[in-house]
Every structure is written in structure tokens, then in C-alpha cells.
Design a protein around this motif. Structure first.
Motif, PDB file in Angstrom:
ATOM      1  N   GLU A 133      -5.123   2.679 -18.657  1.00 27.87           N
ATOM      2  CA  GLU A 133      -5.377   3.630 -19.743  1.00 27.87           C
ATOM      3  C   GLU A 133      -4.437   4.833 -19.693  1.00 27.87           C
ATOM      4  OE1 GLU A 133      -8.944   6.427 -21.611  1.00 27.87           O
ATOM      5  OE2 GLU A 133      -9.275   5.353 -19.727  1.00 27.87           O
ATOM      6  N   LEU A 134      -4.145   5.330 -18.490  1.00 30.99           N
ATOM      7  CA  LEU A 134      -3.427   6.592 -18.353  1.00 30.99           C
ATOM      8  C   LEU A 134      -1.919   6.431 -18.226  1.00 30.99           C
ATOM      9  CD1 LEU A 134      -5.883   8.417 -15.929  1.00 30.99           C
ATOM     10  CD2 LEU A 134      -5.759   8.584 -18.424  1.00 30.99           C
ATOM     11  N   ALA A 135      -1.432   5.185 -18.280  1.00 33.83           N
ATOM     12  CA  ALA A 135       0.012   4.954 -18.131  1.00 33.83           C
ATOM     13  C   ALA A 135       0.809   5.685 -19.197  1.00 33.83           C
ATOM     14  CB  ALA A 135       0.304   3.460 -18.168  1.00 33.83           C
ATOM     15  N   THR A 136       0.306   5.704 -20.433  1.00 34.90           N
ATOM     16  CA  THR A 136       1.039   6.369 -21.520  1.00 34.90           C
ATOM     17  C   THR A 136       1.086   7.878 -21.342  1.00 34.90           C
ATOM     18  OG1 THR A 136      -0.973   6.388 -22.866  1.00 34.90           O
ATOM     19  CG2 THR A 136       0.553   4.548 -23.181  1.00 34.90           C
ATOM     20  N   ASP A 137       0.195   8.420 -20.497  1.00 35.39           N
ATOM     21  CA  ASP A 137       0.197   9.854 -20.207  1.00 35.39           C
ATOM     22  C   ASP A 137       1.052  10.192 -18.994  1.00 35.39           C
ATOM     23  OD1 ASP A 137      -1.625  10.496 -22.299  1.00 35.39           O
ATOM     24  OD2 ASP A 137      -3.276   9.808 -21.038  1.00 35.39           O
ATOM     25  N   GLY A 138       1.681   9.182 -18.402  1.00 36.76           N
ATOM     26  CA  GLY A 138       2.516   9.413 -17.233  1.00 36.76           C
ATOM     27  C   GLY A 138       1.749   9.669 -15.958  1.00 36.76           C
ATOM     28  N   ILE A 139       0.460   9.314 -15.940  1.00 33.92           N
ATOM     29  CA  ILE A 139      -0.366   9.515 -14.745  1.00 33.92           C
ATOM     30  C   ILE A 139      -0.403   8.214 -13.943  1.00 33.92           C
ATOM     31  CG2 ILE A 139      -2.637  10.139 -13.866  1.00 33.92           C
ATOM     32  CD1 ILE A 139      -3.124  11.713 -16.424  1.00 33.92           C
ATOM     33  N   LEU A 140       0.109   8.263 -12.727  1.00 31.83           N
ATOM     34  CA  LEU A 140       0.069   7.100 -11.849  1.00 31.83           C
ATOM     35  C   LEU A 140      -1.251   7.103 -11.086  1.00 31.83           C
ATOM     36  CD1 LEU A 140       3.688   7.061 -10.347  1.00 31.83           C
ATOM     37  CD2 LEU A 140       2.867   6.164 -12.539  1.00 31.83           C
ATOM     38  N   VAL A 141      -1.906   5.945 -11.042  1.00 37.31           N
ATOM     39  CA  VAL A 141      -3.210   5.815 -10.393  1.00 37.31           C
ATOM     40  C   VAL A 141      -3.145   4.656  -9.410  1.00 37.31           C
ATOM     41  CG1 VAL A 141      -5.698   5.608 -10.729  1.00 37.31           C
ATOM     42  CG2 VAL A 141      -4.271   6.539 -12.575  1.00 37.31           C
ATOM     43  N   ASN A 142      -3.400   4.917  -8.148  1.00 38.42           N
ATOM     44  CA  ASN A 142      -3.344   3.871  -7.128  1.00 38.42           C
ATOM     45  C   ASN A 142      -4.480   4.016  -6.125  1.00 38.42           C
ATOM     46  OD1 ASN A 142      -0.692   2.320  -7.553  1.00 38.42           O
ATOM     47  ND2 ASN A 142      -0.019   4.461  -7.656  1.00 38.42           N
ATOM     48  N   SER A 143      -4.848   2.881  -5.521  1.00 41.30           N
ATOM     49  CA  SER A 143      -5.773   2.862  -4.392  1.00 41.30           C
ATOM     50  C   SER A 143      -4.979   2.792  -3.096  1.00 41.30           C
ATOM     51  CB  SER A 143      -6.698   1.640  -4.469  1.00 41.30           C
ATOM     52  OG  SER A 143      -7.690   1.798  -5.450  1.00 41.30           O
ATOM     53  N   VAL A 144      -5.474   3.470  -2.077  1.00 40.15           N
ATOM     54  CA  VAL A 144      -4.819   3.461  -0.770  1.00 40.15           C
ATOM     55  C   VAL A 144      -5.858   3.202   0.306  1.00 40.15           C
ATOM     56  CG1 VAL A 144      -3.632   4.865   0.949  1.00 40.15           C
ATOM     57  CG2 VAL A 144      -2.933   4.987  -1.430  1.00 40.15           C
ATOM     58  N   CYS A 145      -5.546   2.271   1.185  1.00 43.56           N
ATOM     59  CA  CYS A 145      -6.328   2.071   2.405  1.00 43.56           C
ATOM     60  C   CYS A 145      -5.583   2.752   3.544  1.00 43.56           C
ATOM     61  CB  CYS A 145      -6.483   0.576   2.702  1.00 43.56           C
ATOM     62  SG  CYS A 145      -7.172   0.239   4.345  1.00 43.56           S
ATOM     63  N   PRO A 146      -6.154   3.780   4.154  1.00 48.26           N
ATOM     64  CA  PRO A 146      -5.451   4.452   5.251  1.00 48.26           C
ATOM     65  C   PRO A 146      -5.361   3.615   6.521  1.00 48.26           C
ATOM     66  CG  PRO A 146      -7.236   5.804   4.342  1.00 48.26           C
ATOM     67  CD  PRO A 146      -7.430   4.410   3.836  1.00 48.26           C
ATOM     68  N   GLY A 147      -6.129   2.525   6.582  1.00 46.76           N
ATOM     69  CA  GLY A 147      -6.226   1.754   7.807  1.00 46.76           C
ATOM     70  C   GLY A 147      -7.391   2.229   8.652  1.00 46.76           C
ATOM     71  N   TRP A 148      -7.575   1.580   9.799  1.00 48.20           N
ATOM     72  CA  TRP A 148      -8.643   1.981  10.711  1.00 48.20           C
ATOM     73  C   TRP A 148      -8.193   3.234  11.446  1.00 48.20           C
ATOM     74  CZ3 TRP A 148     -10.026  -0.784  15.924  1.00 48.20           C
ATOM     75  CH2 TRP A 148     -11.142  -0.147  16.497  1.00 48.20           C
ATOM     76  N   ILE A 149      -8.860   4.340  11.142  1.00 42.92           N
ATOM     77  CA  ILE A 149      -8.478   5.638  11.683  1.00 42.92           C
ATOM     78  C   ILE A 149      -9.656   6.207  12.467  1.00 42.92           C
ATOM     79  CG2 ILE A 149      -7.697   7.963  11.092  1.00 42.92           C
ATOM     80  CD1 ILE A 149      -5.658   5.763  10.477  1.00 42.92           C
ATOM     81  N   ALA A 150      -9.339   6.882  13.544  1.00 42.33           N
ATOM     82  CA  ALA A 150     -10.373   7.433  14.435  1.00 42.33           C
ATOM     83  C   ALA A 150     -10.973   8.710  13.828  1.00 42.33           C
ATOM     84  CB  ALA A 150      -9.779   7.724  15.805  1.00 42.33           C
TER      85      ALA A 150
ATOM     86  N   PHE B  39      -2.630  -1.347  -4.883  1.00 44.09           N
ATOM     87  CA  PHE B  39      -3.479  -1.188  -3.702  1.00 44.09           C
ATOM     88  C   PHE B  39      -2.553  -1.243  -2.499  1.00 44.09           C
ATOM     89  CE2 PHE B  39      -7.241  -3.308  -1.230  1.00 44.09           C
ATOM     90  CZ  PHE B  39      -7.555  -2.100  -0.641  1.00 44.09           C
ATOM     91  N   PHE B  40      -2.502  -0.178  -1.698  1.00 47.12           N
ATOM     92  CA  PHE B  40      -1.478  -0.029  -0.676  1.00 47.12           C
ATOM     93  C   PHE B  40      -2.061   0.470   0.642  1.00 47.12           C
ATOM     94  CE2 PHE B  40       0.441   0.772  -4.811  1.00 47.12           C
ATOM     95  CZ  PHE B  40       1.549  -0.068  -4.797  1.00 47.12           C
ATOM     96  N   ARG B  41      -1.356   0.140   1.717  1.00 50.61           N
ATOM     97  CA  ARG B  41      -1.585   0.755   3.025  1.00 50.61           C
ATOM     98  C   ARG B  41      -0.234   1.051   3.628  1.00 50.61           C
ATOM     99  NH1 ARG B  41      -5.060  -2.688   5.944  1.00 50.61           N
ATOM    100  NH2 ARG B  41      -3.234  -3.905   6.584  1.00 50.61           N
ATOM    101  N   HIS B  42      -0.003   2.293   3.986  1.00 52.77           N
ATOM    102  CA  HIS B  42       1.262   2.735   4.546  1.00 52.77           C
ATOM    103  C   HIS B  42       2.439   2.318   3.650  1.00 52.77           C
ATOM    104  CE1 HIS B  42      -1.135   3.873   7.917  1.00 52.77           C
ATOM    105  NE2 HIS B  42      -1.300   2.644   8.365  1.00 52.77           N
ATOM    106  N   GLY B  43       2.228   2.397   2.342  1.00 52.73           N
ATOM    107  CA  GLY B  43       3.288   2.104   1.390  1.00 52.73           C
ATOM    108  C   GLY B  43       3.523   0.634   1.114  1.00 52.73           C
ATOM    109  N   LYS B  44       2.741  -0.256   1.720  1.00 53.88           N
ATOM    110  CA  LYS B  44       2.902  -1.697   1.528  1.00 53.88           C
ATOM    111  C   LYS B  44       1.723  -2.241   0.737  1.00 53.88           C
ATOM    112  CE  LYS B  44       6.538  -1.669   4.216  1.00 53.88           C
ATOM    113  NZ  LYS B  44       7.902  -1.810   3.635  1.00 53.88           N
ATOM    114  N   PRO B  45       1.981  -3.150  -0.228  1.00 54.21           N
ATOM    115  CA  PRO B  45       0.891  -3.680  -1.053  1.00 54.21           C
ATOM    116  C   PRO B  45      -0.127  -4.462  -0.230  1.00 54.21           C
ATOM    117  CG  PRO B  45       3.038  -4.144  -2.052  1.00 54.21           C
ATOM    118  CD  PRO B  45       3.307  -3.657  -0.659  1.00 54.21           C
ATOM    119  N   LEU B  46      -1.386  -4.327  -0.630  1.00 52.65           N
ATOM    120  CA  LEU B  46      -2.480  -5.106  -0.058  1.00 52.65           C
ATOM    121  C   LEU B  46      -3.012  -6.061  -1.125  1.00 52.65           C
ATOM    122  CD1 LEU B  46      -4.577  -2.407   1.852  1.00 52.65           C
ATOM    123  CD2 LEU B  46      -3.241  -4.256   2.870  1.00 52.65           C
ATOM    124  N   PRO B  47      -3.555  -7.212  -0.728  1.00 50.55           N
ATOM    125  CA  PRO B  47      -4.152  -8.115  -1.708  1.00 50.55           C
ATOM    126  C   PRO B  47      -5.471  -7.561  -2.236  1.00 50.55           C
ATOM    127  CG  PRO B  47      -4.491  -8.965   0.516  1.00 50.55           C
ATOM    128  CD  PRO B  47      -3.596  -7.775   0.637  1.00 50.55           C
TER     129      PRO B  47
END
Length: 237
Positions: free
Chosen positions: A178-195, A228-236
Motif C-alpha cells: 500500500e505504501l510503496a507509492t508514498d516512498g515508504i519502505l516496510v520490512n520485517s527483521v529477525c534480529p536472531g537469537w539475542i541474549a 523478511f531479513f536477518r542481518h541483511g539477508k533474506p529469510l523464507p
């Protein structure tokens, strides 16, 4: 995206864990970080501790209860008056890593609680701040998700948390379209298993988890959206 000018970055659930570390990294490099927290006193304490260290940015503590639409509207109004825009929204607030549950016997009140924060919290926070984001410079929305929400690898563990994160990923896809035409990038990020308090001992350094989120906030204008990314790499998915 170049970082020659400070940005205004709102981080929810930021009085501890990855959110707090993300605010610290933003402050160190010179951005204005809005430290959103449900408990304003805890948020102010965290902001004071961060700004007591070396950095060239600003930290603004703000009460942001992502489960309370009226409180979010008030927070958006305050942000508009004080700062005038938002460049990045990081939907970081999350609860309930329910390791004790299985889906067939899950307490659905626990599931509803997880959805209220992890899905609806991010959704209504985005809605509340969207007018300020449309006024922002190279606006970004980053939804802090988890590989637990990947349908490809999902099993029967942590049903409330996993299903809420899968739903958050679906929201990412729809908002990105929906927001692509407004120039807003929307992404999910998994930080990984973090303490962190939620992740528990044995995970990676908290700085690495925050840096994974920051990568999506720093994407160039021609960067990916709806991913959907973790450390800049795509996730399935």
C-alpha cells in the motif's frame, strides 16, 4: 541512504533489550531517537542512562502503550508538536515467548494477549504515526519479527508468539504494497537469537541484534520493501 543529516527514529518497547540498544546506537551516531515505553518513568531512566554516555544525538522519552489507541494518538500529537515528523518507525514492542505451550492445548487468552501487543500494537502504532511518516525524509517502517514466525520452518513451539509474528509478517507485506507509492519502505527483521530478557542466556550480543534492525532503517530509497531479513539477508516466509 546517506547519514549526513540526523533522523528522527521512533522505537517502541525501548526501555530495555534490543530496543534500548537500538536507541543507544542511534544516539551515538547523532540521530534523534524517541524512546517509546509503556512506563514513562522507566523510559526516562533508560534515556538518562543512555545520554550520560558519549554521543551526539538526542533521546526523547515518550509514553507509548502500543495496546492503547488513545495513548498512541496522544503520543503522535506530542511528537507532531515537538518534532514535526518521523523518519523511521521501529515496531519493536513484543511479549510472550510461550515456551510452555503447544497449539492443541494453548491458553487462548495468552494467544490473544500476544496478538494484542505483537500484531495489533504494531498495526495501530503505524496507523497513529503514519501522517508524521509521510512528512519524513526517506521514511521507513521496520517490524521487529522473528524466524519463529516463518511458515517455512514453523513447528509446534511457542504458538502464541510464533503465530503473532507470522501475522506481523503478513502486515508487513500488506503495508509495503500500500505504501510503496508514498516512498515508504516496510520490512520485517529477525534480529536472531539475542541474549535479552525474552531471548534468555546463550544468545548473541545485543549490539548485533540492534544492528540487524538498524540495517533496515538505513536502507537506500531503492532498497527492498515487503521483505523478511536477518542481518541483511533474506529469510523464507
Amino acid at each position: 541512504m546517506t547519514q549526513d543529516q540526523p533522523r528522527i527514529v521512533v522505537v517502541t518497547g525501548a526501555n530495555r533489550g534490543i530496543g534500548r540498544e537500538l536507541v543507544r546506537q542511534l544516539y551515538v551516531r547523532g540521530d534523534t531517537a524517541v524512546l517509546g515505553s509503556r512506563d514513562l518513568i522507566k523510559g526516562r531512566d533508560a534515556a538518562d542512562e543512555i545520554t550520560a554516555t558519549a554521543g551526539s544525538g538526542q533521546v526523547v522519552a515518550l509514553r507509548m502503550d502500543v495496546t492503547d489507541p488513545s495513548a498512541l494518538r496522544a503520543a503522535a500529537g506530542e511528537l507532531g508538536e515537538r518534532l514535526g515528523r518521523v523518519d523511521v518507525l521501529v515496531n519493536n514492542a513484543a511479549i510472550l515467548y510461550d515456551t510452555w505451550q503447544k497449539p492443541a492445548t494453548a491458553d487462548l487468552d495468552v494467544v490473544r494477549s500476544a496478538l494484542e501487543t505483537n500484531l495489533f500494537g504494531a498495526w495501530q502504532t503505524t496507523q497513529a504515526l503514519l501522517p508524521l511518516l509521510t512528512s519524513g525524509r526517506s521514511p521507513r517502517i521496520v517490524n521487529v519479527s522473528s524466524e519463529s514466525g516463518s511458515l517455512t520452518s514453523m513447528g509446534d513451539a511457542t504458538p502464541a508468539y510464533s503465530i503473532s509474528k507470522a501475522a506481523l509478517n503478513a502486515l508487513t507485506r500488506q503495508l509495503a504494497a500500500e505504501l510503496a507509492t508514498d516512498g515508504i519502505l516496510v520490512n520485517s527483521v529477525c534480529p536472531g537469537w539475542i541474549a535479552t530478557d525474552m531471548g534468555g542466556p546463550g544468545g548473541g550480543p545485543i549490539a548485533d541484534g540492534a544492528a540487524s534492525v538498524l540495517w533496515a532503517a538505513d536502507l537506500p530509497d531503492d532498497g527492498p520493501t515487503g521483505g523478511f531479513f536477518r542481518h541483511g539477508k533474506p529469510l523464507p516466509w
